[in-house]
Design an enzyme around this catalytic site. Sequence first.
Site, PDB file in Angstrom:
ATOM      1  N   GLY A  48       0.817  -1.218   0.000  1.00  0.00           N
ATOM      2  CA  GLY A  48       0.000   0.000   0.000  1.00  0.00           C
ATOM      3  C   GLY A  48       0.843   1.257   0.000  1.00  0.00           C
ATOM      4  CB  CYS A  49       3.673   2.334   2.102  1.00  0.00           C
ATOM      5  SG  CYS A  49       2.755   2.274   3.668  1.00  0.00           S
TER       6      CYS A  49
END
Length: 157
Positions: A48-49
């Site tokens: 996600g990051c």
Amino acid sequence: MTKTTRLTPGDKAPAFTLPDADGNNVSLADYRGRRVIVYFYPAASTPGCTKQACDFRDNLGDFTTAGLNVVGISPDKPEKLATFRDAQGLTFPLLSDPDREVLTAWGAYGEKQMYGKTVQGVIRSTFVVDEDGKIVVAQYNVKATGHVAKLRRDLSV
């Protein structure tokens, strides 16, 4: 568990000085007179990051043209941030807040829901700070996917 105090538009952005991926100190004051997007994310090199950082990277030219700088902050150590930056070709500053003091001051660390449980951790958040150091956008619990596109729409970038 700690409940956080959230910032809202009109609040003065909390000051910070943190090391970047190369160990050089970067301060919010360095951006005085310029608008800056400050985003907080849980961990470098996670799916996600990485998606979120690459979305900022891919839209950086448009943000820059609109007079917006971008800074990412996580609890990762500078060495991990350097590896992440280099692997993803990120050209904006990634700052290290391992003690989570800045994360906490901005309301981006505290209780959050994860897989149906209340846990303590980084709350994925994005802020836009104006030229005078005031918050004009405060978004908490943002989704990694689609967030940058929504921010662009909100800012008409």
